[in-house]
Design an enzyme around this catalytic site. Structure first.
Site, PDB file in Angstrom:
ATOM      1  CG  ASP A 136      -5.058  -0.179   6.949  1.00  0.00           C
ATOM      2  OD1 ASP A 136      -3.937  -0.455   7.413  1.00  0.00           O
ATOM      3  OD2 ASP A 136      -5.750  -0.987   6.312  1.00  0.00           O
ATOM      4  CG  ASP A 155      -1.546  -1.174   1.630  1.00  0.00           C
ATOM      5  OD1 ASP A 155      -1.556  -2.101   0.825  1.00  0.00           O
ATOM      6  OD2 ASP A 155      -2.092  -1.229   2.739  1.00  0.00           O
TER       7      ASP A 155
HETATM    8  C1  FRU Z   1      -3.785  -3.712   2.765  1.00  0.00           C
HETATM    9  C2  FRU Z   1      -3.128  -4.131   4.066  1.00  0.00           C
HETATM   10  C3  FRU Z   1      -3.463  -3.157   5.161  1.00  0.00           C
HETATM   11  C4  FRU Z   1      -2.321  -3.322   6.115  1.00  0.00           C
HETATM   12  C5  FRU Z   1      -1.172  -3.556   5.173  1.00  0.00           C
HETATM   13  C6  FRU Z   1      -0.124  -4.512   5.707  1.00  0.00           C
HETATM   14  O1  FRU Z   1      -3.155  -4.133   1.620  1.00  0.00           O
HETATM   15  O2  FRU Z   1      -3.517  -5.446   4.397  1.00  0.00           O
HETATM   16  O3  FRU Z   1      -4.714  -3.344   5.758  1.00  0.00           O
HETATM   17  O4  FRU Z   1      -2.130  -2.179   6.903  1.00  0.00           O
HETATM   18  O5  FRU Z   1      -1.705  -4.092   3.987  1.00  0.00           O
HETATM   19  O6  FRU Z   1       0.983  -4.545   4.877  1.00  0.00           O
END
Ligand code: FRU
Length: 497
Positions: A168, A39
């Site tokens: 997040d 992300d």
């Molecule tokens: C989304 C996610 C988020 C988390 C991150 C971990 O792709 O699963 O919810 O913070 O990736 O890498």
């Protein structure tokens, strides 16, 4: 004080970066300095530059204990790496520094809020780690974790919410000067919910309310919320896990969801009016947005999907790319996306062909229309409006037997992307279809943004987007057009360099 874990990551990325040659990376899409990226995080404008952090595991091209990588840019397209910003080096984040956001403090420093994942074994025996929200404060390069971390924990949650799926954080400043953060949570009923917390000083947070919930729709846990005003409405972007398809929407399992509605800032009430996928291709997830100094809302997403990561072998020196930054708007109640206008400053040539006949099953290639880094607009219409062809295709990144294609079937009103022959030798999804309403008259406009390892297709001025990573040999540069009836096309091509 920089921790040993962060120092190690910085030393490692500096060494490995030097072993990756220029053509091994995309030309204008950001990749991790080395290793793994997922992300976008902390996408922000700070101190005269765009900052983009990312979920990062430098040591291998596979997801691992999450760090935050860091890059800066002045035009959203040329990115310079800065040293990794965060490493999992505290008790409360030893399992990883997960996704989060950035905001400028009143004193001019930049504050990052991320999900800190600590050690635990949950009662079901599934070791997922307790998720809390933590802060790091810095100057745009060096960030120090706040001694009061974590700043939001399970103790702040009302009953019925999960401490294992709680992540997040996306912060913004409300018009009364206070701060709000939206955090995703999987409630006890298994559904995704977006929770709001409030603060006066960015350090002390109090639970406020539920902003939105899936109510049995749109998958289970919702990840990576973003929430903002756009063209008089409010938009909530989330990335739900475990989505079921519905008609032509939500085919990606780990999908993207855009809810358009209205927001009462006083009461924190979001009233949904419409929903749609953000991207109808294969590889797009977890987008974040910024507001640029000139007032544009720009979104960037991870140009990969969790279920299709196998397209890239972990032995490669990097895995994961960011999408092209996309300008957002709302038209006819839908989210529109167009590549950021900064892209035009990278144009190296212009090739225009007008009123070209395509038909009779022969592939048509046009002088000057080839390459792997380009912006290509193709307006398609039937030669005779009474006799609409059944299929029109653009094939690109082609050198027999390699190719990727986008095809349009007006009688079904569908567009399909197909990367089956792109060079992938993995049994993963290679095709997606998108319903393009109103295209049964055979008229459509495609804009293809090709970089070395991806294609992003914008249909009808950005009404629909379809994105896919392709790892085709760079010598596969041919582009051609095909129709099974008589079509006429106008083509505008710009090489990007
Ligand atoms: C989304 C996610 C988020 C988390 C991150 C971990 O792709 O699963 O919810 O913070 O990736 O890498």
């Amino acid at each position: 004080m920089i921790s040993q874990a962060l120092r190690d990551a910085r030393r490692y990325e500096e060494i490995i970066e030097r072993t990756i040659s220029e053509p091994q990376r995309p030309l204008f899409h950001l990749t991790p300095r080395c290793g793994w990226m997922n992300d976008p995080n902390g996408f922000s404008v700070y101190d005269g530059q765009y900052h983009l952090f990312y979920q990062y595991y430098p040591y291998y091209s596979k997801w691992g204990p999450m760090h935050w990588g860091h890059a800066v840019s002045r035009d959203l397209l040329h990115w310079d790496y800065l040293p990794a910003a965060l490493a999992p080096d505290q008790l409360y984040d030893q399992r990883g520094c997960f996704s989060g956001s950035a905001i400028t403090m009143e004193d001019g420093r930049q504050l990052l809020m991320y999900t800190s994942v600590g050690e635990t074994t949950d009662p079901a025996g599934y070791d997922s780690g307790i998720q809390t929200q933590s802060i790091a404060i810095g100057d745009g390069e060096e960030y120090e974790k706040y001694e009061g971390n974590p700043v939001i924990t399970e103790a702040d949650l009302p009953p019925g919410f999960s401490r294992y799926d709680f992540r997040d954080p996306k912060m913004w400043r409300a018009s009364d000067g206070t701060y709000i953060v939206a955090v995703a949570n999987r409630a006890d009923d298994g559904g995704g919910k977006i929770l709001l917390f409030r603060s006066n000083d960015l350090l002390h947070w109090k639970y406020w309310k539920v902003l939105a919930a899936n109510h049995g729709r749109f998958g289970s846990m919702w990840e990576c919320p973003d929430f903002f005003g756009l063209d008089g409405r409010h938009v909530l972007l989330v990335s739900p896990q475990d989505m079921h398809p519905s008609g032509f929407e939500y085919h990606n399992g780990n999908g993207t969801l855009c809810l358009i509605g209205d927001y009462d800032e006083e009461t924190g009430t979001f009233t949904e009016a419409a929903n749609q996928a953000i991207d109808y291709g294969i590889d797009f997830y977890a987008p974040q947005t910024i507001l640029t100094p000139d007032g544009r809302r720009i979104m960037i997403g991870w140009m990969q999907n969790w279920d299709a990561c196998a397209i890239r072998a972990p032995s490669e020196k990097w895995a994961g790319q960011m999408s092209v930054p996309r300008e957002l708007s709302i038209k006819n109640g839908r989210l529109y996306q167009t590549p950021c206008r900064e892209l035009e400053s990278l144009y190296r040539d212009e090739v225009i062909h007008k009123n070209v006949k395509v038909g009779g099953f022969d592939e048509v290639a046009l002088p000057g229309v080839f390459g792997r880094c380009l912006d290509l607009t193709v307006h398609v219409r039937p030669a005779d409006p009474e006799k609409v062809f059944h299929r029109f295709s653009i094939r690109f990144a082609q050198k027999d037997p390699l190719r990727t294609g986008v095809s349009f079937r007006p009688h079904e009103q569908t567009v399909k992307i197909d990367r089956k022959y792109s060079g992938s030798c993995r049994a993963i999804v290679h095709q997606r279809r998108c319903l393009v309403r109103g295209s049964d008259n055979g008229e459509i406009t495609f804009r293809l943004i090709l970089d070395r390892y991806s294609v992003e297709i914008f249909i009808n001025d950005g009404e629909y987007a379809m994105t896919a990573a392709i790892f085709t040999d760079l010598e596969a540069e041919r582009i051609c057009f095909f129709a099974d009836g008589d079509a006429v096309i106008d083509v505008e091509k710009h090489r990007i360099g």
